[in-house]
Design an enzyme around this catalytic site. Structure first.
Site, PDB file in Angstrom:
ATOM      1  N   GLU A 232      44.824  34.520  -4.027  1.00 13.80           N
ATOM      2  CA  GLU A 232      45.436  33.253  -3.617  1.00 13.80           C
ATOM      3  C   GLU A 232      44.442  32.297  -2.948  1.00 13.80           C
ATOM      4  OE1 GLU A 232      49.022  34.249  -1.464  1.00 13.80           O
ATOM      5  OE2 GLU A 232      50.000  34.957  -3.293  1.00 13.80           O
ATOM      6  N   GLU A 335      50.220  39.507  -9.344  1.00 17.82           N
ATOM      7  CA  GLU A 335      51.071  39.866  -8.192  1.00 17.82           C
ATOM      8  C   GLU A 335      52.413  39.160  -8.229  1.00 17.82           C
ATOM      9  OE1 GLU A 335      49.363  39.471  -4.174  1.00 17.82           O
ATOM     10  OE2 GLU A 335      51.371  38.895  -3.545  1.00 17.82           O
TER      11      GLU A 335
END
Length: 484
Positions: A232, A335
């Site tokens: 991220e 994810e």
């Protein structure tokens, strides 16, 4: 002499023709095939249960009034790599608290094709993440030369579970690593948490860090298949995080990480960029992959499903657009989990439906691999050192010594248990929006079709292959896998 040359030419042409003819696969046939139907359905006890064995019959022209799933096994697309989840510190710590009997049950549930759902893909965190009991690195503070590098921290919980999982998966395993943050001293905010950026003077040291970690894992007998550059990279989180703009990631890859892995003899490791939500997927792909020096190191583009934080819908089409633009690069879901843990919602069916909808859409848009987040969490949705508690497909109640299987586990299993590594996605579509579908053909010639009923109604549909079909009934809010 002319006769000999002519004879040689004829033999060569004949051999080439035979070779060409042999390489062309035979069209898929439904003749003598039985369709085995596996079903999981809301408000029933059906969980990956065999509910039908059906035969094909002739159906040349479906009517508009007939609901159909159309599959063409002769039209193939991407090659399937695998489905799995992440072995985080949290997962490993909860596993260690289970009894030996429950540990074995858990391993079978995930990593056995016969007794479980056959995971083959694994991810783990390099340095700590939110699903760690504390923040940690593998070096002493300030050690830019990495002389103190030691993965002793991982040897207590993470590595034993990873080794057990890898042993069960065997040669089909694909294991990759992802960092959440470099050590604090390498960042401009001097903190592993709250975002911050990697300081330019530590670019090489951080690239060396990946090499050290991969080599340390492989020394432990854990082969590393690949890595993502940064988890991220556009999220400033209250937990371990580090900001990389698209240009930052591109330049770090082409000037430091890519060459460093190559020099260390690790150039075969699959490098995945982005590793964040679908919303900014195209921007990141364009920035990195339009640079040939960066692109040459890239195996694939990773993505998560949390773009709906803004209140919008999942941006599945962005995955397909990247696939259109860069068909030589792989797409991997890296994810996803259901956030905001609440023990009263263990069996909330829509949590599983979120998985089914995402997996079908992601595969249909070109995704080759799909990774869930934590494979195991406790009865509190942790441990998590910043209280970001979430759901996992399986929870371990460490007070009662029990395993709790959620709907998400069974939804994922409708794919992972039946689709084999090396399978090819094939053409699959529904004639009504209530049904979602995707299909793969395994190397043994068997087709796997997944059908999900998004409605509250029981539906009869025809599974159609060419001019053959079989009628199938799917319960409200159910998911089915058809193997034939």
């Amino acid at each position: 002499m002319k006769k000999i040359i002519l004879l040689v030419l004829l033999v060569s042409v004949s051999a080439f023709a035979q070779k060409k003819q042999k390489s062309k696969p035979l069209p898929f046939s439904t003749k003598n095939k039985t369709v085995t139907v596996y079903t999981s359905a809301d408000s029933t006890n059906l969980r990956l249960s065999i509910t039908d064995n059906l035969k094909f019959q002739e159906l040349k022209q479906p009517l508009e009034s007939q609901i159909c799933i159309f599959v063409n096994p002769d039209k193939t697309f991407q090659t399937f790599v695998g489905i799995g989840g992440a072995i985080t510190d949290a997962s490993a710590e909860v596993f260690a608290k289970l009894s030996p009997e429950k540990q074995q049950e858990f391993l079978n549930a995930y990593f056995s094709k016969e007794n479980g759902i056959g995971y083959t893909l694994l991810r783990t965190n390099m340095n700590s993440c939110d699903f760690s009991s504390d923040s940690y690195t593998y070096i002493q503070d300030g050690d830019k030369d990495l002389k103190t590098f030691d993965i002793q921290h991982d040897k207590q919980f993470k590595l034993p579970l990873i080794k057990k999982a890898m042993a069960m998966i065997g040669s089909k395993a694909s294991f990759y690593i992802s960092p959440w943050s470099p050590p604090a001293f390498m960042k401009d905010n001097n903190n592993m948490l709250f975002g911050g950026k990697l300081l330019p003077e530590y670019h090489q040291a951080w690239a060396n860090y990946y090499v050290k970690y991969i080599n340390a894992l492989q020394k432990e007998g854990i082969p590393v298949w690949g890595l993502t550059i940064q988890n991220e990279p556009m999220a400033k989180q209250i937990w371990e995080s580090c900001i990389f703009s698209a240009e930052d990631e591109r330049d770090f890859l082409k000037n430091y990480l890519g060459p460093t892995l190559q020099k260390a003899g690790l150039g075969d490791k699959k490098i995945t960029v982005w590793d964040h939500n679908r919303d900014l997927l195209l921007h990141r792909a364009n920035t990195i992959l339009e640079d040939s020096e960066a692109s040459k190191y890239v195996w694939g583009i990773g993505f998560h499903w949390y773009e709906s934080w803004s209140g919008g819908e999942q941006m599945y089409e962005n995955v397909g657009k990247v696939n259109e633009l860069y068909p030589s690069k792989k797409l991997m879901f890296t994810e996803g989990c259901v956030e905001k843990f609440d023990a009263n919602k263990y069996q909330l069916w829509k949590n599983g439906q979120r998985y089914g909808k995402s997996m079908i859409n992601d595969f249909n848009n070109g995704t080759v691999a799909w990774t869930d987040w934590n494979i195991l969490l406790d009865q509190n949705g942790g441990p998590n050192h910043v209280k970001n508690f979430c759901f996992a497909p399986i929870h371990g109640d460490t007070n009662r010594g029990e395993l709790i299987y959620t709907p998400s586990y069974f939804f994922i299993g409708h794919f992972s248990k039946f689709i084999d590594k090396g399978a090819k996605r094939v053409s699959s579509s529904a004639s009504r929006s209530q049904l979602l579908t995707t299909s793969f053909i395994n190397n043994d010639g068997k087709v796997v079709t997944v059908v999900m009923n998004q409605s509250n109604l029981k539906i009869k549909y025809n599974l159609c292959i060419g001019t053959s079909a079989t009628e199938v009934t799917i319960l409200p809010n159910a998911i089915q896998t058809l193997v034939y």
